[in-house]
Design an enzyme around this catalytic site. Structure first.
Site, PDB file in Angstrom:
ATOM      1  CB  CYS A   1      -9.351 -26.415  12.992  1.00 27.27           C
ATOM      2  SG  CYS A   1     -10.559 -25.194  13.155  1.00 27.27           S
TER       3      CYS A   1
ATOM      4  CB  CYS B   1      -7.399 -24.332   9.997  1.00 26.59           C
ATOM      5  SG  CYS B   1      -7.608 -23.701  11.480  1.00 26.59           S
TER       6      CYS B   1
ATOM      7  CG  ASP C   1      -2.088   1.616   0.998  1.00 24.29           C
ATOM      8  OD1 ASP C   1      -2.471   1.773   0.084  1.00 24.29           O
ATOM      9  OD2 ASP C   1      -2.457   1.343   2.294  1.00 24.29           O
TER      10      ASP C   1
ATOM     11  CB  CYS D   1     -11.616 -24.809   9.657  1.00 29.78           C
ATOM     12  SG  CYS D   1     -10.225 -24.763   9.316  1.00 29.78           S
TER      13      CYS D   1
ATOM     14  CG  HIS E   1      -9.890 -20.954  12.406  1.00 29.75           C
ATOM     15  ND1 HIS E   1     -10.588 -21.400  11.696  1.00 29.75           N
ATOM     16  CD2 HIS E   1     -10.386 -19.640  12.100  1.00 29.75           C
ATOM     17  CE1 HIS E   1     -11.203 -21.389  11.821  1.00 29.75           C
ATOM     18  NE2 HIS E   1     -11.950 -20.063  12.196  1.00 29.75           N
TER      19      HIS E   1
ATOM     20  CG  ASP F   1      -6.229  -5.157   1.656  1.00 33.66           C
ATOM     21  OD1 ASP F   1      -6.946  -4.258   0.940  1.00 33.66           O
ATOM     22  OD2 ASP F   1      -5.974  -4.472   2.952  1.00 33.66           O
TER      23      ASP F   1
END
Length: 374
Positions: free
Chosen positions: A312, A309, A95, A307, A338, A269
């Site tokens: 999890c 991930c 940015d 999930c 997560h 984003d």
RNA sequence: GUGGGUGUCGUCAAGUGGUCAAGACCCAGGGUUGUGGCUCUUGUAUACGUGAGUUCGAAUCUCACCAUCCACC
């Protein structure tokens, strides 16, 4: 055509404006629509780059403003650029500092030359101009650089927003002139114009003429209502070329993402997933949960049963709640990982649904579970 | 046993005769959008050790008791 960036439009959803695309940069390919995690100070807070990659992130966003003040872009350049410095070898978008000029609010002054502001670190005075922003971003070596724009406050007068939007276009031309690495760093222009359709049209027309490799819609997700947000999406993406990536800056909740994609946006984003993680909140397929809540004290199930991930697969709500209540950094790490995986997975699901012309069905299915108990 | 100190929400702690007894933490909710990294916001509490007394009025003064801490024996 830009040498630094290529965009391929792979498929358009049959019943909406959703697009399935592919963006090729010097550091790799990005499948779109894509969510980009934010790593302001050359790090996604509370996460190692390897973990960020494990969540499925294809590109991260970092910040001109923060890295310019600390450690200084010369140091990042000497380190071999931001990719080397932070050990993230996939694409990076930076940015321009334009948003900080807005969010710093009280501590700055804007002129045609640029913005003069006081550092939030030590109060020292700095000037951020189109030339300075691009110089810093060239030092950082990001794959995608954002133009130095002014994100006008939503409550500003129409007259101010009009002038600000015109100035943003003049600044964009100076950014293009200042870019030392046009073959390796793509520069995106930013549409402004607040919530006035004619100003947005004016802005889009002026920046599209400059034939940049990609375009962003700025000045939304700054505190407006969801209706106003959708109102801009109804027409703004269509004002941008269909053969270039379109990026809505600053959105990251599932509903805002669905609305953006539905209206033809490819990139977005947000700090939200990592920030709420540090404040004890997880996004799940069944809606948000606050791990602080007493009801999770003895809940030994994962954050989100659907999930896949790392968090999890290995940890329970009760354990993460304990870590959070005990003030342990590990809770930030697990929740951040997560939450990022959740949005990457959502992006994957969205891409697949577009390929199969069933984006609107996915949206409906997602909402029926996400908002089930609301 | 002797002398001294201290007893205020779960915890720490203001208040020394006169409105609904500060505040902080904890606890319980909510917030967060191109990140100023342990945050912002709201809320709950049968708290003045016990019992007498002085006073128009006591968490504040007096006495006894109880508890606890320190020193000495």
């Amino acid at each position: 055509m830009s040498k630094a960036l290529k965009f391929e439009l792979l498929h358009k959803d049959y019943k909406s404006k959703a697009r399935r695309g592919r963006i090729t940069t010097p550091h790799g390919v990005i499948e779109s629509p894509v969510f980009m995690p934010v790593g302001t100070q050359a790090t996604v807070k509370a996460m190692k780059p390897e973990s960020v990659g494990d969540t499925g992130a294809q590109i991260i966003l970092s910040n001109t403003y923060h890295l310019m003040l600390r450690p200084g872009s010369d140091i990042v350049r000497e380190a071999g650029g931001l990719h080397e410095f932070m050990n993230w070898h996939k694409p990076i978008l930076t940015d321009s500092g334009g948003f900080q000029v807005f969010s710093l609010g009280h501590m700055r002054k804007i002129t045609e030359e640029g913005a003069i502001f006081s550092s939030h670190i030590d109060g020292s005075k700095h000037m951020l101009s189109p030339e300075k922003s691009i110089e810093v971003q060239n030092d950082l070596g990001s794959d995608i650089m954002m133009a130095f724009d002014e994100c006008a406050p939503p409550n500003a007068s129409r007259d101010y927003i009009a002038k600000s939007q015109e100035r943003t276009t003049r600044w964009l031309k100076r950014c293009i002139e200042a870019n030392r690495n046009p073959d390796t760093q793509a520069l995106f222009g930013i549409m402004q114009g607040g919530f006035y359709r004619d100003l947005r049209e004016e802005s889009a027309e002026a920046i599209v003429e400059l034939d940049l490799p990609g375009y962003a819609i700025g000045g939304i997700s700054v505190g407006e209502t969801k209706e106003e947000y959708i109102g801009v999406l109804e027409y703004a993406p269509d004002l941008l070329p269909s053969d270039k990536p379109r990026y809505v800056m600053g959105i990251g909740t599932p509903d805002y993402i669905f609305e953006a994609v539905e209206h033809g946006v490819d990139m977005f984003d947000c700090v939200e997933p990592t920030r709420i993680a540090r404040h004890g909140v997880a996004t799940t397929s069944q809606g948000r949960i606050s791990i602080k809540n007493a009801k999770y004290e003895r809940d030994f199930s994962p954050l989100d049963p659907e999930c896949d991930c790392y968090t999890c697969r290995n940890y329970s709500r009760a354990y993460i709640r304990h870590l959070y209540k005990a003030g342990e950094t590990m809770s930030h790490m697990l929740l951040s990982e997560h939450n990022l995986r959740f949005l990457s997975k959502l992006s994957e699901d969205i891409r697949k649904s577009i390929e199969e012309d069933r984006f609107m069905e996915l949206k409906r299915e997602f909402y029926s579970k996400y908002y089930a108990d609301k």
